[in-house]
Enzyme design. Sequence first.
Site, mmCIF file in Angstrom:
data_model
loop_
_atom_site.group_PDB
_atom_site.id
_atom_site.type_symbol
_atom_site.label_atom_id
_atom_site.label_comp_id
_atom_site.label_asym_id
_atom_site.label_seq_id
_atom_site.Cartn_x
_atom_site.Cartn_y
_atom_site.Cartn_z
ATOM 1 N N ASP A 77 6.298 -37.834 77.891
ATOM 2 C CA ASP A 77 6.836 -38.846 76.962
ATOM 3 C C ASP A 77 8.328 -38.595 76.763
ATOM 4 O O ASP A 77 8.847 -37.541 77.132
ATOM 5 C CB ASP A 77 6.065 -38.806 75.621
ATOM 6 C CG ASP A 77 6.262 -37.496 74.843
ATOM 7 O OD1 ASP A 77 5.256 -36.849 74.504
ATOM 8 O OD2 ASP A 77 7.432 -37.122 74.575
ATOM 9 N N HIS B 101 7.371 -31.637 84.049
ATOM 10 C CA HIS B 101 6.231 -32.324 84.651
ATOM 11 C C HIS B 101 6.513 -33.799 84.864
ATOM 12 O O HIS B 101 5.581 -34.586 85.048
ATOM 13 C CB HIS B 101 4.987 -32.155 83.768
ATOM 14 C CG HIS B 101 4.463 -30.743 83.783
ATOM 15 N ND1 HIS B 101 3.572 -30.278 82.837
ATOM 16 C CD2 HIS B 101 4.704 -29.695 84.604
ATOM 17 C CE1 HIS B 101 3.292 -29.013 83.083
ATOM 18 N NE2 HIS B 101 3.975 -28.632 84.148
ATOM 19 N N SER C 149 -1.244 -25.302 74.835
ATOM 20 C CA SER C 149 -2.443 -24.448 74.830
ATOM 21 C C SER C 149 -2.295 -23.274 75.790
ATOM 22 O O SER C 149 -3.162 -22.408 75.853
ATOM 23 C CB SER C 149 -3.675 -25.275 75.231
ATOM 24 O OG SER C 149 -3.543 -25.697 76.593
ATOM 25 N N ALA D 225 2.736 -29.274 63.814
ATOM 26 C CA ALA D 225 4.133 -29.140 64.254
ATOM 27 C C ALA D 225 5.103 -29.772 63.253
ATOM 28 O O ALA D 225 6.196 -29.234 63.027
ATOM 29 C CB ALA D 225 4.294 -29.802 65.624
HETATM 30 C C1 BV8 Z 1 1.869 -25.606 90.553
HETATM 31 C C2 BV8 Z 1 1.780 -34.241 84.212
HETATM 32 C C3 BV8 Z 1 2.707 -24.376 92.434
HETATM 33 C C4 BV8 Z 1 1.327 -35.629 84.171
HETATM 34 C C5 BV8 Z 1 0.524 -32.175 84.103
HETATM 35 C C6 BV8 Z 1 -6.553 -22.891 89.914
HETATM 36 C C7 BV8 Z 1 -6.918 -24.006 90.639
HETATM 37 C C8 BV8 Z 1 -6.025 -25.050 90.896
HETATM 38 C C9 BV8 Z 1 -4.736 -24.979 90.407
HETATM 39 C C10 BV8 Z 1 -4.393 -23.870 89.677
HETATM 40 C C11 BV8 Z 1 -5.266 -22.830 89.422
HETATM 41 N N1 BV8 Z 1 -4.623 -21.898 88.686
HETATM 42 C C12 BV8 Z 1 -3.367 -22.314 88.450
HETATM 43 C C13 BV8 Z 1 -3.209 -23.506 89.079
HETATM 44 C C14 BV8 Z 1 -2.054 -24.298 89.115
HETATM 45 C C15 BV8 Z 1 -2.175 -25.498 88.172
HETATM 46 C C16 BV8 Z 1 -2.786 -25.129 86.851
HETATM 47 O O1 BV8 Z 1 -2.139 -24.513 86.007
HETATM 48 N N2 BV8 Z 1 -4.064 -25.487 86.624
HETATM 49 C C17 BV8 Z 1 -4.715 -25.112 85.391
HETATM 50 C C18 BV8 Z 1 -5.452 -26.312 84.826
HETATM 51 C C19 BV8 Z 1 -5.638 -23.935 85.694
HETATM 52 N N3 BV8 Z 1 -0.809 -25.877 87.992
HETATM 53 C C20 BV8 Z 1 -0.254 -26.726 88.858
HETATM 54 O O2 BV8 Z 1 -0.845 -27.284 89.755
HETATM 55 C C21 BV8 Z 1 1.235 -26.932 88.658
HETATM 56 N N4 BV8 Z 1 1.889 -26.768 89.919
HETATM 57 O O3 BV8 Z 1 1.267 -24.630 90.156
HETATM 58 O O4 BV8 Z 1 2.608 -25.617 91.744
HETATM 59 C C22 BV8 Z 1 3.911 -23.673 91.912
HETATM 60 C C23 BV8 Z 1 3.743 -22.592 91.022
HETATM 61 C C24 BV8 Z 1 4.866 -21.922 90.573
HETATM 62 C C25 BV8 Z 1 6.146 -22.338 90.964
HETATM 63 C C26 BV8 Z 1 6.277 -23.418 91.830
HETATM 64 C C27 BV8 Z 1 5.160 -24.092 92.296
HETATM 65 C C28 BV8 Z 1 1.513 -28.337 88.150
HETATM 66 C C29 BV8 Z 1 0.985 -28.467 86.743
HETATM 67 C C30 BV8 Z 1 1.451 -29.808 86.154
HETATM 68 C C31 BV8 Z 1 0.295 -30.748 86.050
HETATM 69 N N5 BV8 Z 1 0.723 -31.952 85.358
HETATM 70 N N6 BV8 Z 1 0.906 -33.307 83.532
HETATM 71 C C32 BV8 Z 1 0.587 -35.989 82.950
HETATM 72 O O5 BV8 Z 1 1.009 -35.642 81.843
HETATM 73 O O6 BV8 Z 1 -0.436 -36.664 83.139
HETATM 74 S S1 BV8 Z 1 -0.205 -30.981 83.162
HETATM 75 C C33 BV8 Z 1 -0.543 -31.510 81.594
HETATM 76 O O7 BV8 Z 1 -0.950 -30.323 80.907
HETATM 77 C C34 BV8 Z 1 0.632 -32.008 80.796
HETATM 78 O O8 BV8 Z 1 1.881 -31.810 81.422
HETATM 79 C C35 BV8 Z 1 0.536 -31.139 79.543
HETATM 80 O O9 BV8 Z 1 1.711 -31.117 78.839
HETATM 81 C C36 BV8 Z 1 0.198 -29.887 80.191
HETATM 82 C C37 BV8 Z 1 -0.131 -28.696 79.417
HETATM 83 O O10 BV8 Z 1 -1.058 -29.065 78.423
HETATM 84 P P1 BV8 Z 1 -0.555 -28.885 76.917
HETATM 85 O O11 BV8 Z 1 0.759 -29.571 76.787
HETATM 86 O O12 BV8 Z 1 -0.613 -27.448 76.561
HETATM 87 O O13 BV8 Z 1 -1.609 -29.744 76.144
HETATM 88 P P2 BV8 Z 1 -3.064 -29.273 75.666
HETATM 89 O O14 BV8 Z 1 -3.810 -30.491 75.244
HETATM 90 O O15 BV8 Z 1 -3.662 -28.362 76.701
HETATM 91 O O16 BV8 Z 1 -2.770 -28.379 74.371
HETATM 92 C C38 BV8 Z 1 -2.241 -28.977 73.218
HETATM 93 C C39 BV8 Z 1 -1.971 -27.862 72.224
HETATM 94 O O17 BV8 Z 1 -1.352 -28.430 71.075
HETATM 95 C C40 BV8 Z 1 -3.243 -27.177 71.766
HETATM 96 O O18 BV8 Z 1 -3.047 -25.771 71.775
HETATM 97 C C41 BV8 Z 1 -3.423 -27.670 70.326
HETATM 98 O O19 BV8 Z 1 -3.957 -26.672 69.482
HETATM 99 C C42 BV8 Z 1 -2.005 -27.955 69.926
HETATM 100 N N7 BV8 Z 1 -1.875 -29.026 68.917
HETATM 101 C C43 BV8 Z 1 -2.650 -30.140 68.771
HETATM 102 N N8 BV8 Z 1 -2.205 -30.864 67.712
HETATM 103 C C44 BV8 Z 1 -1.129 -30.199 67.209
HETATM 104 C C45 BV8 Z 1 -0.921 -29.034 67.969
HETATM 105 N N9 BV8 Z 1 0.065 -28.163 67.700
HETATM 106 C C46 BV8 Z 1 0.875 -28.439 66.660
HETATM 107 N N10 BV8 Z 1 0.738 -29.547 65.880
HETATM 108 C C47 BV8 Z 1 -0.246 -30.435 66.131
HETATM 109 N N11 BV8 Z 1 -0.360 -31.511 65.345
#
Ligand code: BV8
Length: 230
Positions: free
Chosen positions: A91, A106, A174, A216
């Site tokens: 966003d 991202h 997270s 937040a």
């Molecule tokens: C990469 C973009 C190589 C579009 C997103 C095993 C298998 C397969 C892959 C992997 C693996 N292990 C690791 C990987 C790599 C993979 C990965 O991490 N997978 C995970 C799921 C295991 N990563 C990748 O593929 C990345 N690329 O690794 O390339 C490389 C590596 C190093 C260097 C160079 C190259 C690419 C990852 C990007 C994916 N794209 N989004 C879209 O948005 O649709 S990810 C997506 O998740 C968003 O970007 C999002 O921002 C991001 C992270 O999630 P969070 O932002 O943390 O959101 P979440 O809901 O999880 O948490 C919210 C938090 O807020 C919670 O803690 C909650 O308590 C808190 N909250 C809620 N309300 C509030 C609050 N806090 C405060 N106030 C509130 N009111």
Amino acid sequence: MMRIVILTGAGISAESGLGTFRDKDGLWTRYDLNDVATPQGFARNPRLVTEFYNARRANCAQAEPNAAHYALARLETALPGQVLIVTQNVDDLHQRAGARAVIQMHGALMSALCAACGHRWPAPPVMTETDPCPACAAPRTRPDVVWFGEVPYHMDTIADAVARAEIFAAIGTSGQVWPAAGFAAEARRAGAHCVELNLEPSEVSRAFHAHHYGPATQVVPAWVDTLLPT
Ligand code: BV8
């Protein structure tokens, strides 16, 4: 020269009405991540993925920055050149709150990308995958976002900023998505004071020296006030 690097995630935009991913009724509970946030999913069904991002772009256009976004913009204004926001969010609420040094690692909902020539342009409100690229005319348009398995943007710049940070903060993430989840440990190893601001402990909360838990819009302005010259 104090250097503050701030990583943000979906939680900072939650109170602006934009869904998170992994909370209850989060986006990944309603869509299969593999269908809408991977290159394979896009290849299988480009229309479904393009419509998924059209819906999120529309939500984003309707949303407003919240007090947490404005607090970070205030911090940046008060400490010129010393604050960098690295957001995982696609966003544009940081920018609309007035922040200028923002890296969208991202990608961005408001940007379109040509899969044929790499040209980028401002995304139309409603994108179709056959929109011709303004530069090469190929009908290979895609959302300019980093899907799972794709390389996040500006990683060199981010690595350099994290290595030089004196304060590293993570807000509303997270800690489950890599490589962003590893930035706190990298900053800590490099000597930064690490602060986690979140609703609850993240997967990587032990990497942080300090923690402020709560919404937040409450914990971020309070934390920013501790950094601003009185
Ligand atoms: C990469 C973009 C190589 C579009 C997103 C095993 C298998 C397969 C892959 C992997 C693996 N292990 C690791 C990987 C790599 C993979 C990965 O991490 N997978 C995970 C799921 C295991 N990563 C990748 O593929 C990345 N690329 O690794 O390339 C490389 C590596 C190093 C260097 C160079 C190259 C690419 C990852 C990007 C994916 N794209 N989004 C879209 O948005 O649709 S990810 C997506 O998740 C968003 O970007 C999002 O921002 C991001 C992270 O999630 P969070 O932002 O943390 O959101 P979440 O809901 O999880 O948490 C919210 C938090 O807020 C919670 O803690 C909650 O308590 C808190 N909250 C809620 N309300 C509030 C609050 N806090 C405060 N106030 C509130 N009111």
